[in-house]
Motif scaffolding. Structure first.
Motif, short mmCIF file in Angstrom:
data_model
loop_
_atom_site.label_atom_id
_atom_site.label_comp_id
_atom_site.label_asym_id
_atom_site.label_seq_id
_atom_site.Cartn_x
_atom_site.Cartn_y
_atom_site.Cartn_z
N SER A 221 -0.88 -2.12 -12.81
CA SER A 221 -1.76 -2.82 -11.89
C SER A 221 -2.71 -3.66 -12.72
O SER A 221 -3.40 -3.13 -13.59
CB SER A 221 -2.53 -1.83 -11.01
N GLU A 222 -2.74 -4.95 -12.49
CA GLU A 222 -3.56 -5.86 -13.28
C GLU A 222 -4.90 -6.08 -12.60
O GLU A 222 -5.00 -6.23 -11.39
CB GLU A 222 -2.84 -7.19 -13.46
N LEU A 223 -5.95 -6.09 -13.40
CA LEU A 223 -7.30 -6.28 -12.89
C LEU A 223 -8.11 -7.05 -13.92
O LEU A 223 -8.09 -6.71 -15.09
CB LEU A 223 -7.94 -4.91 -12.62
N PRO A 224 -8.83 -8.09 -13.50
CA PRO A 224 -9.63 -8.87 -14.45
C PRO A 224 -10.67 -8.00 -15.14
O PRO A 224 -11.25 -7.10 -14.54
CB PRO A 224 -10.30 -9.92 -13.56
N LEU A 225 -10.91 -8.31 -16.39
CA LEU A 225 -11.89 -7.59 -17.20
C LEU A 225 -13.11 -8.48 -17.41
O LEU A 225 -12.99 -9.64 -17.79
CB LEU A 225 -11.29 -7.20 -18.54
N PHE A 226 -14.30 -7.92 -17.19
CA PHE A 226 -15.54 -8.66 -17.39
C PHE A 226 -16.20 -8.21 -18.71
O PHE A 226 -16.15 -7.02 -19.05
CB PHE A 226 -16.50 -8.42 -16.22
N ASP A 227 -16.81 -9.14 -19.38
CA ASP A 227 -17.53 -8.85 -20.61
C ASP A 227 -18.85 -8.16 -20.29
O ASP A 227 -19.56 -8.53 -19.35
CB ASP A 227 -17.80 -10.17 -21.37
N PHE A 228 -19.19 -7.17 -21.07
CA PHE A 228 -20.40 -6.40 -20.82
C PHE A 228 -21.65 -7.28 -20.86
O PHE A 228 -22.54 -7.17 -20.00
CB PHE A 228 -20.53 -5.27 -21.84
N ASN A 229 -21.73 -8.16 -21.85
CA ASN A 229 -22.91 -9.02 -21.96
C ASN A 229 -23.06 -9.93 -20.75
O ASN A 229 -24.18 -10.20 -20.30
CB ASN A 229 -22.84 -9.83 -23.25
N ALA A 230 -21.91 -10.39 -20.22
CA ALA A 230 -21.97 -11.25 -19.04
C ALA A 230 -22.53 -10.50 -17.84
O ALA A 230 -23.33 -11.05 -17.06
CB ALA A 230 -20.57 -11.78 -18.72
N ILE A 231 -22.15 -9.22 -17.70
CA ILE A 231 -22.66 -8.41 -16.59
C ILE A 231 -24.13 -8.08 -16.81
O ILE A 231 -24.94 -8.09 -15.87
CB ILE A 231 -21.82 -7.12 -16.45
N ALA A 232 -24.49 -7.79 -18.05
CA ALA A 232 -25.89 -7.48 -18.35
C ALA A 232 -26.78 -8.68 -18.03
O ALA A 232 -27.86 -8.55 -17.45
CB ALA A 232 -26.04 -7.07 -19.81
N ASN A 233 -26.32 -9.89 -18.39
CA ASN A 233 -27.09 -11.09 -18.08
C ASN A 233 -27.16 -11.34 -16.58
O ASN A 233 -28.19 -11.77 -16.05
CB ASN A 233 -26.46 -12.31 -18.79
#
Length: 822
Positions: free
Chosen positions: A486-498
């Motif tokens: 099952s494919e799911l996009p991955l978000f960068d931690f720094n992008a979420i923190a910002n």
């Protein structure tokens, strides 16, 4: 002439005797018993007819009393609430098998039995037990009685009477006091079997509990040590899926005894003493001041031989010492050291006690004490455990909340309870056997999988410039040993923190069982909701992977959309589309906001949730059982359309499977179906039950578990059922809606909700039928009694103030885990 006079006198005497007391015990259809006439039982021990309670009263009632006892003692009254003010009363039996009291002057019915069974040549009969029955003439089987006064007691409990609940017939037999010695109408006190948790008998004055019998321990009710084997009567307590009742029988008919609920609120047993012509008190339910319910507050214990009588359990201290010194013990005691689930908690044994209020308890009749301890220790909400049946030394009784209404007895009169304490308290006492349990939450396999995922993420991150790529989470399907991706996009931690201003409180939307949820704004302006795993959470990798697996490929307008995830070292986050109107509970349980939610919006939300569930149960790639459907897990988009969210506890079923078992019962109290809570069986029908609870909450604007009513102790399900049976279901409707609703939609919603919360899963409709019923005018079947009638205690007992209080199972209405070995 003299002979004629003697003959006339003889006939007149016989006629007068017949008019005064009919020697037969049976009344036939259309036979009238007028004021002045009486009926005797066959052994002439009981008599019934019209009476006046005392010389100071002018009201007339129809009742039953002892015939051979010189002191007039009424044991049952028919028209308690509707007395006659003259002697115009007539008792009659019609062809349909109904007994009626008629005011002969106005020709109005003031009381009737309202029997719902079909009669075939009915008769009414006063039995030698004092039970007035209606039966078919040629049928003496006690199971076939059309009606009996023993099912509707007043203030008196007679031998042979079942005192309690018949779930099959829908009967609830309990005592209510007279208003005064001159007035048999319903008084302030009620003594009633409470079926919540493990059953007990509660005495209430109005809505406030005054006395608790304690739970049945195999020998007696734990709060009634004077209930012991004797030569006057035998007693038994029966508890099964069909009925709960207490009953006593006389050893010898030469003894006359009765139990009453007095006008002062005392449970008393009297014995008739012929020599002195008086009723003598044999035993009383309440012994002393320690029998006042909850006198010493939570985690307090009462000992009548101490001064003061109230103290704290070992390991506890007064919550408010100054109040305690002033003899105000109502706020009880608190722990000196907080529990640390899995960190060395243990138990201290207390002997010779009345066990606490069991309305918030769980029980298992087959476990032994060692198994009971293990279950309690594994569940972080468990506060104490005890043996269920001290006679057979078997069974398990567990408490999940404050321990209330404990008192101390002599060793032989009480029983033992094991109270949970922190490791530091056990060390300090040096008396208890400490058992340390080391619980490894992630297995080695899970750790390996997590490391593999992190390595894969790291490598793919290097290959992408925009910091967003996809991960492949491989799952092992035990049923068919196939692997699927099952494919799911991955978000960068720094992008979420910002996006969340470094997870600041101003961006925090709330908190769930997995952890806090934040609003975020990505660099491209897209709004997101970020669910961040908390290290304190009881949920972990399993729930994280489960949510990804269940929802990654699900696409439906009534399901929340998962945009991706973020895994960075110890961080695990799920990224959802942002719902500007937050969750359903923030509207329907908020006094201000729910005024803005008119009926059309509510009905749209009900239908939307139903369609979302139908997709999960039938139309999705896998058959998904949500297992935690509740108001806080229904999110609302900008147009107020419902989106089912939080799939951390969801399970999928393969092929044609419709149900499964689990050792870990997980969900939220108040929404879980009976078969799931008790036996760990989850299915599409357990989701249907949760949906039914939601429907009734949306209609009423009240929580099931937090529901309060001035006239009864039923929860929302029981309240809705009672109103529906009485044809008053519109009284359930949220008062803020006033006249802005469609009557047909409201009635249909309530009936569908009740159909969904029926006790047995096979009686509940599936979601296909629910969607059809909500969207059409097809006739609906009659619902049966709901499961889990009541599951909470009153504000005075729980320290709560309103229906908007948090659920007891979790301080912030989170999901809870409830362990049950199989």
């Amino acid at each position: 002439m003299h002979h004629r006079f003697l003959l006339f006198l003889f006939v007149f005497t016989i006629f007068t005797i017949f008019q005064t007391s009919t020697a037969i015990s049976i009344i036939t259809p259309n036979q009238n018993i007028t004021d002045g006439q009486t009926i005797l039982s066959d052994d002439e021990f009981f008599k019934m007819g019209f009476f006046t309670p005392s010389s100071s009263s002018t009201n007339r009632y129809f009742g039953i009393w002892y015939n051979k006892i010189s002191v007039t003692t009424i044991v049952w009254v028919a028209n308690r609430q509707t007395p006659l003010n003259n002697t115009s009363g007539v008792l009659t039996l019609n062809d349909q098998g109904e007994l009626m009291i008629i005011n002969d002057r106005t020709n109005t019915v003031i009381w009737s039995t309202n029997s719902s069974q079909n009669a075939n040549n009915p008769v009414a009969q006063l039995l030698d037990t004092g039970n007035l029955i209606i039966r078919n003439r040629n049928d003496n089987d006690t199971r076939d009685y059309l009606w009996q006064s023993f099912d509707y007691p007043g203030d008196t409990f007679l031998p042979g009477m079942k005192y309690g609940i018949d779930f099959v017939k829908g009967l609830d037999r309990y005592l209510t006091s007279w208003k005064s010695v001159d007035d048999p109408s319903i008084g302030e006190y009620m003594n009633r079997v409470d079926p919540n948790g493990y059953p007990q008998i509660l005495m209430r004055k109005g809505s406030v509990v005054e006395f608790n019998s304690g739970s049945w321990n195999g020998l007696r009710f734990s709060g009634m040590p004077n209930l012991k084997p004797n030569g006057i009567y035998t007693f038994e307590f029966v508890f099964n899926e069909k009925e709960i009742y207490y009953k006593y029988e006389l050893v010898s008919n030469s003894v006359v005894t009765r139990m009453i609920l007095s006008t002062e609120g005392m449970i008393q047993r009297f014995i008739w003493i012929e020599r002195t012509s008086e009723w003598r008190l044999y035993v009383s339910g309440q012994l002393d001041n320690c029998d006042r319910y909850g006198l010493c507050g939570p985690f307090g214990i009462c000992n009548i031989n101490d001064s003061p009588a109230c103290g704290c359990l070992s390991g506890f201290e007064p919550r408010f010492p100054e109040e305690w010194r002033r003899a105000d013990w109502s706020n009880g005691c608190v722990r000196r050291a907080e529990l640390s689930c899995g960190g060395g908690d243990g138990f201290v044994k207390r002997t010779g006690v009345k066990v606490p209020d069991t309305r918030r308890s769980w029980f298992n009749v087959s476990m032994n004490l060692e198994e009971c301890e293990k279950v309690c220790l594994r569940n972080c909400n468990c506060t104490a455990y005890a043996t269920l049946n001290i006679k057979s030394r078997s069974g398990c009784l567990i408490w999940f909340d404050d321990l209330v209404d404990i008192r101390s007895y002599a060793e032989e009169d009480g029983q033992e309870i094991f109270v949970r304490l922190a490791a530091s308290e056990l060390d300090r006492k040096g008396k208890t056997k400490r058992k340390v349990r080391v619980i490894l939450i992630p297995t080695l396999v899970s750790v390996t999988v997590l490391l593999g995922i992190c390595l894969l993420i790291y490598r793919k991150r290097k290959q992408k410039k925009n910091g967003i790529t996809s991960i492949v989470i491989r799952e092992n399907n035990v049923a068919n040993e196939k692997k699927e991706d099952s494919e799911l996009p991955l978000f960068d931690f720094n992008a979420i923190a910002n996006a969340t201003n470094n997870f600041s409180d101003e961006f925090k939307l709330g908190e769930g069982g997995f952890g806090p949820v934040y609003k975020g704004i990505l660099e491209d302006g897209k709004e997101i909701a970020v669910k961040r795993h908390s290290r304190k959470s009881k949920q972990g990798l399993d729930e994280f992977q489960n949510e990804v697996k269940c929802i990654a490929k699900l696409q439906h307008r009534n399901l929340v959309k998962l945009l991706g995830c973020c895994i960075d070292e110890e961080e695990r986050m799920l990224i959802y589309e942002y719902m500007p109107n937050k969750s359903l509970n923030s509207f329907i349980f908020d006094e201000g906001k729910r005024k803005s939610m008119e009926w059309s919006k509510r009905y749209t939300i009900i239908v939307g949730i139903a369609r979302g569930l139908l997709y999960l149960h039938q139309d999705s790639r896998l058959r998904i059982i949500h297992r935690d459907l509740k108001a806080s897990n229904i999110l609302l988009d900008k147009d107020m359309n419902p989106r089912i969210s939080d799939f951390g506890l969801a399970r999928s079923l393969e092929g044609s499977d419709t149900k499964a078992n689990t050792r870990r019962v997980m969900g939220t109290y108040g929404y879980m179906a009976p078969e799931y809570t008790i036996d760990g069986i989850y299915s599409t029908k357990s989701d249907v039950f949760s949906f039914g609870v939601l429907v009734l909450e949306i209609v009423s604007g009240k929580k099931n578990r937090g529901f309060r009513h001035a006239n009864h102790d039923l929860n929302l399900l029981g309240h809705a059922w009672r109103l529906y049976k009485n044809g008053k279901q519109l009284e359930l409707l949220d008062s803020t809606l006033k006249y802005t609703y469609m009557l047909s939609e409201v009635n249909r919603s309530i009936q569908v909700g009740l159909l969904c919360v029926q006790k047995y899963p096979e009686d509940r409709p599936d979601m296909t039928m629910v969607v059809l019923m909500l969207g059409s005018d097809i006739p609906l079947p009659e619902p049966k009694q709901p499961g889990f009638y009541t599951e909470r205690r009153r504000p005075q007992e729980a320290g709560e103030s309103s229906s908007s209080n948090p659920e007891w199972s979790s301080s912030n209405q989170l999901s809870v885990t409830y362990l049950q070995p199989r």
